[in-house]
Design a protein around this motif. Sequence first.
Motif, PDB file in Angstrom:
ATOM      1  N   ILE A 135       0.845  -1.203   0.000  1.00 56.33           N
ATOM      2  CA  ILE A 135       0.000   0.000   0.000  1.00 56.33           C
ATOM      3  C   ILE A 135       0.878   1.251   0.000  1.00 56.33           C
ATOM      4  CG2 ILE A 135      -1.599   1.371   1.410  1.00 56.33           C
ATOM      5  CD1 ILE A 135      -2.880  -1.310   2.281  1.00 56.33           C
ATOM      6  N   VAL A 136       1.902   1.258   0.833  1.00 51.53           N
ATOM      7  CA  VAL A 136       2.818   2.408   0.894  1.00 51.53           C
ATOM      8  C   VAL A 136       3.494   2.610  -0.463  1.00 51.53           C
ATOM      9  CG1 VAL A 136       4.976   3.234   1.914  1.00 51.53           C
ATOM     10  CG2 VAL A 136       3.191   2.299   3.378  1.00 51.53           C
ATOM     11  N   GLU A 137       3.953   1.522  -1.050  1.00 52.55           N
ATOM     12  CA  GLU A 137       4.617   1.599  -2.366  1.00 52.55           C
ATOM     13  C   GLU A 137       3.666   2.167  -3.417  1.00 52.55           C
ATOM     14  OE1 GLU A 137       5.969  -1.694  -5.628  1.00 52.55           O
ATOM     15  OE2 GLU A 137       6.524  -2.093  -3.547  1.00 52.55           O
ATOM     16  N   LEU A 138       2.434   1.694  -3.416  1.00 52.28           N
ATOM     17  CA  LEU A 138       1.452   2.193  -4.387  1.00 52.28           C
ATOM     18  C   LEU A 138       1.111   3.660  -4.148  1.00 52.28           C
ATOM     19  CD1 LEU A 138      -0.935  -0.874  -4.627  1.00 52.28           C
ATOM     20  CD2 LEU A 138       0.425   0.088  -6.490  1.00 52.28           C
ATOM     21  N   LYS A 139       1.026   4.069  -2.885  1.00 58.78           N
ATOM     22  CA  LYS A 139       0.737   5.482  -2.586  1.00 58.78           C
ATOM     23  C   LYS A 139       1.883   6.374  -3.046  1.00 58.78           C
ATOM     24  CE  LYS A 139      -2.621   5.014   1.124  1.00 58.78           C
ATOM     25  NZ  LYS A 139      -2.973   5.301   2.509  1.00 58.78           N
ATOM     26  N   ILE A 140       3.113   5.897  -2.906  1.00 69.85           N
ATOM     27  CA  ILE A 140       4.270   6.656  -3.394  1.00 69.85           C
ATOM     28  C   ILE A 140       4.214   6.765  -4.914  1.00 69.85           C
ATOM     29  CG2 ILE A 140       6.788   6.571  -3.682  1.00 69.85           C
ATOM     30  CD1 ILE A 140       6.883   5.400  -0.795  1.00 69.85           C
ATOM     31  N   ASP A 141       3.937   5.642  -5.586  1.00 71.51           N
ATOM     32  CA  ASP A 141       3.823   5.661  -7.044  1.00 71.51           C
ATOM     33  C   ASP A 141       2.712   6.604  -7.495  1.00 71.51           C
ATOM     34  OD1 ASP A 141       5.887   3.832  -7.278  1.00 71.51           O
ATOM     35  OD2 ASP A 141       4.569   2.101  -7.632  1.00 71.51           O
ATOM     36  N   LYS A 142       1.591   6.576  -6.779  1.00 74.01           N
ATOM     37  CA  LYS A 142       0.459   7.441  -7.127  1.00 74.01           C
ATOM     38  C   LYS A 142       0.845   8.911  -6.942  1.00 74.01           C
ATOM     39  CE  LYS A 142      -4.539   7.828  -6.263  1.00 74.01           C
ATOM     40  NZ  LYS A 142      -4.614   9.152  -6.749  1.00 74.01           N
ATOM     41  N   ALA A 143       1.530   9.230  -5.873  1.00 72.11           N
ATOM     42  CA  ALA A 143       1.951  10.618  -5.637  1.00 72.11           C
ATOM     43  C   ALA A 143       2.930  11.079  -6.716  1.00 72.11           C
ATOM     44  CB  ALA A 143       2.577  10.748  -4.253  1.00 72.11           C
ATOM     45  N   LYS A 144       3.860  10.204  -7.079  1.00 73.57           N
ATOM     46  CA  LYS A 144       4.802  10.548  -8.156  1.00 73.57           C
ATOM     47  C   LYS A 144       4.062  10.755  -9.473  1.00 73.57           C
ATOM     48  CE  LYS A 144       8.882   8.116  -6.366  1.00 73.57           C
ATOM     49  NZ  LYS A 144       9.779   6.955  -6.574  1.00 73.57           N
ATOM     50  N   GLY A 145       3.078   9.904  -9.733  1.00 73.01           N
ATOM     51  CA  GLY A 145       2.284  10.032 -10.963  1.00 73.01           C
ATOM     52  C   GLY A 145       1.498  11.336 -10.985  1.00 73.01           C
ATOM     53  N   GLU A 146       0.943  11.700  -9.833  1.00 70.47           N
ATOM     54  CA  GLU A 146       0.195  12.965  -9.764  1.00 70.47           C
ATOM     55  C   GLU A 146       1.116  14.163  -9.950  1.00 70.47           C
ATOM     56  OE1 GLU A 146      -1.753  12.531  -6.001  1.00 70.47           O
ATOM     57  OE2 GLU A 146      -3.395  11.348  -6.851  1.00 70.47           O
ATOM     58  N   ALA A 147       2.326  14.084  -9.400  1.00 68.00           N
ATOM     59  CA  ALA A 147       3.296  15.171  -9.588  1.00 68.00           C
ATOM     60  C   ALA A 147       3.688  15.261 -11.058  1.00 68.00           C
ATOM     61  CB  ALA A 147       4.523  14.935  -8.714  1.00 68.00           C
ATOM     62  N   LEU A 148       3.876  14.109 -11.687  1.00 64.54           N
ATOM     63  CA  LEU A 148       4.225  14.083 -13.106  1.00 64.54           C
ATOM     64  C   LEU A 148       3.083  14.650 -13.952  1.00 64.54           C
ATOM     65  CD1 LEU A 148       6.459  13.279 -15.044  1.00 64.54           C
ATOM     66  CD2 LEU A 148       5.500  10.976 -15.102  1.00 64.54           C
ATOM     67  N   LEU A 149       1.855  14.328 -13.585  1.00 65.55           N
ATOM     68  CA  LEU A 149       0.698  14.894 -14.290  1.00 65.55           C
ATOM     69  C   LEU A 149       0.671  16.408 -14.172  1.00 65.55           C
ATOM     70  CD1 LEU A 149      -2.357  12.554 -13.586  1.00 65.55           C
ATOM     71  CD2 LEU A 149      -1.610  13.397 -15.797  1.00 65.55           C
TER      72      LEU A 149
ATOM     73  N   LEU B  98      -0.941   8.188 -18.041  1.00 66.94           N
ATOM     74  CA  LEU B  98      -0.760   8.517 -16.624  1.00 66.94           C
ATOM     75  C   LEU B  98      -2.086   8.512 -15.865  1.00 66.94           C
ATOM     76  CD1 LEU B  98       1.916  11.362 -16.665  1.00 66.94           C
ATOM     77  CD2 LEU B  98       2.088   9.165 -15.502  1.00 66.94           C
ATOM     78  N   LEU B  99      -3.135   8.995 -16.480  1.00 68.26           N
ATOM     79  CA  LEU B  99      -4.455   8.984 -15.846  1.00 68.26           C
ATOM     80  C   LEU B  99      -4.934   7.550 -15.633  1.00 68.26           C
ATOM     81  CD1 LEU B  99      -6.229  11.952 -17.656  1.00 68.26           C
ATOM     82  CD2 LEU B  99      -5.533  11.838 -15.254  1.00 68.26           C
ATOM     83  N   LYS B 100      -4.669   6.685 -16.607  1.00 74.02           N
ATOM     84  CA  LYS B 100      -5.040   5.271 -16.468  1.00 74.02           C
ATOM     85  C   LYS B 100      -4.253   4.648 -15.310  1.00 74.02           C
ATOM     86  CE  LYS B 100      -4.793   0.820 -18.806  1.00 74.02           C
ATOM     87  NZ  LYS B 100      -4.125   0.195 -17.701  1.00 74.02           N
ATOM     88  N   ASN B 101      -2.940   4.916 -15.256  1.00 68.76           N
ATOM     89  CA  ASN B 101      -2.119   4.387 -14.162  1.00 68.76           C
ATOM     90  C   ASN B 101      -2.604   4.903 -12.809  1.00 68.76           C
ATOM     91  OD1 ASN B 101      -0.509   2.991 -15.953  1.00 68.76           O
ATOM     92  ND2 ASN B 101       1.120   4.505 -15.967  1.00 68.76           N
ATOM     93  N   ASP B 102      -2.961   6.172 -12.758  1.00 73.36           N
ATOM     94  CA  ASP B 102      -3.450   6.763 -11.514  1.00 73.36           C
ATOM     95  C   ASP B 102      -4.724   6.062 -11.049  1.00 73.36           C
ATOM     96  OD1 ASP B 102      -3.165   8.975  -9.513  1.00 73.36           O
ATOM     97  OD2 ASP B 102      -5.151   9.488 -10.303  1.00 73.36           O
ATOM     98  N   ALA B 103      -5.613   5.788 -11.985  1.00 74.75           N
ATOM     99  CA  ALA B 103      -6.849   5.084 -11.647  1.00 74.75           C
ATOM    100  C   ALA B 103      -6.540   3.654 -11.168  1.00 74.75           C
ATOM    101  CB  ALA B 103      -7.797   5.053 -12.846  1.00 74.75           C
ATOM    102  N   ASP B 104      -5.597   2.997 -11.826  1.00 74.41           N
ATOM    103  CA  ASP B 104      -5.201   1.639 -11.420  1.00 74.41           C
ATOM    104  C   ASP B 104      -4.590   1.641 -10.023  1.00 74.41           C
ATOM    105  OD1 ASP B 104      -6.067   0.672 -13.862  1.00 74.41           O
ATOM    106  OD2 ASP B 104      -4.050   0.508 -14.724  1.00 74.41           O
ATOM    107  N   TRP B 105      -3.732   2.619  -9.753  1.00 72.09           N
ATOM    108  CA  TRP B 105      -3.115   2.720  -8.425  1.00 72.09           C
ATOM    109  C   TRP B 105      -4.182   2.945  -7.354  1.00 72.09           C
ATOM    110  CZ3 TRP B 105       0.725   6.432 -11.030  1.00 72.09           C
ATOM    111  CH2 TRP B 105       1.810   5.720 -11.556  1.00 72.09           C
ATOM    112  N   ALA B 106      -5.117   3.838  -7.636  1.00 72.87           N
ATOM    113  CA  ALA B 106      -6.181   4.132  -6.676  1.00 72.87           C
ATOM    114  C   ALA B 106      -7.024   2.882  -6.408  1.00 72.87           C
ATOM    115  CB  ALA B 106      -7.058   5.282  -7.186  1.00 72.87           C
ATOM    116  N   TRP B 107      -7.358   2.146  -7.463  1.00 77.60           N
ATOM    117  CA  TRP B 107      -8.136   0.919  -7.315  1.00 77.60           C
ATOM    118  C   TRP B 107      -7.374  -0.098  -6.468  1.00 77.60           C
ATOM    119  CZ3 TRP B 107      -7.416  -4.195  -8.596  1.00 77.60           C
ATOM    120  CH2 TRP B 107      -8.550  -5.009  -8.570  1.00 77.60           C
ATOM    121  N   SER B 108      -6.099  -0.290  -6.766  1.00 77.40           N
ATOM    122  CA  SER B 108      -5.281  -1.255  -6.032  1.00 77.40           C
ATOM    123  C   SER B 108      -5.159  -0.870  -4.559  1.00 77.40           C
ATOM    124  CB  SER B 108      -3.884  -1.351  -6.656  1.00 77.40           C
ATOM    125  OG  SER B 108      -3.958  -1.867  -7.957  1.00 77.40           O
TER     126      SER B 108
END
Length: 126
Positions: free
Chosen positions: A48-62, A102-112
């Motif tokens: 969960i922590v790893e996914l939240k970090i990935d999601k935050a990085k993805g949002e920053a990249l967006l 990136l939006l698709k990845n963000d949605a996948d991260w949120a779902w996971s």
Amino acid sequence: MPRTADDVRARLRKRLHDKSLLREEARRVAQERDALQAKHTKETINKIVELKIDKAKGEALLSDLDGLVEQIQVDVDDAKTEDERAGPVLALERLAEQRKELLKNDADWAWSIRHLEEHLKLLRGS
């Protein structure tokens, strides 16, 4: 055939020993189950922590991507000829594709994250 006192004592000792072995086995199984559950809980939390970090990085990249798109859009608007516009327009198209991914990845991260958090609640018995 009558049983002697020694036979009865031996049989009772064997029963006590067998019950003791069963209790020990049950305790060992419970400890293994608890250890496995603790390990699984820790792995789930780490994921969960790893996914939240990935999601935050993805949002920053967006966010960075959106700023870049705005800058390139200014170049497109300032271009005087079609040739000057061609490069920035192509860049905008490519960035739009990357943004979509990136939006698709963000949605996948949120779902996971959501599903792992639900799983964690079940693990913890909440």
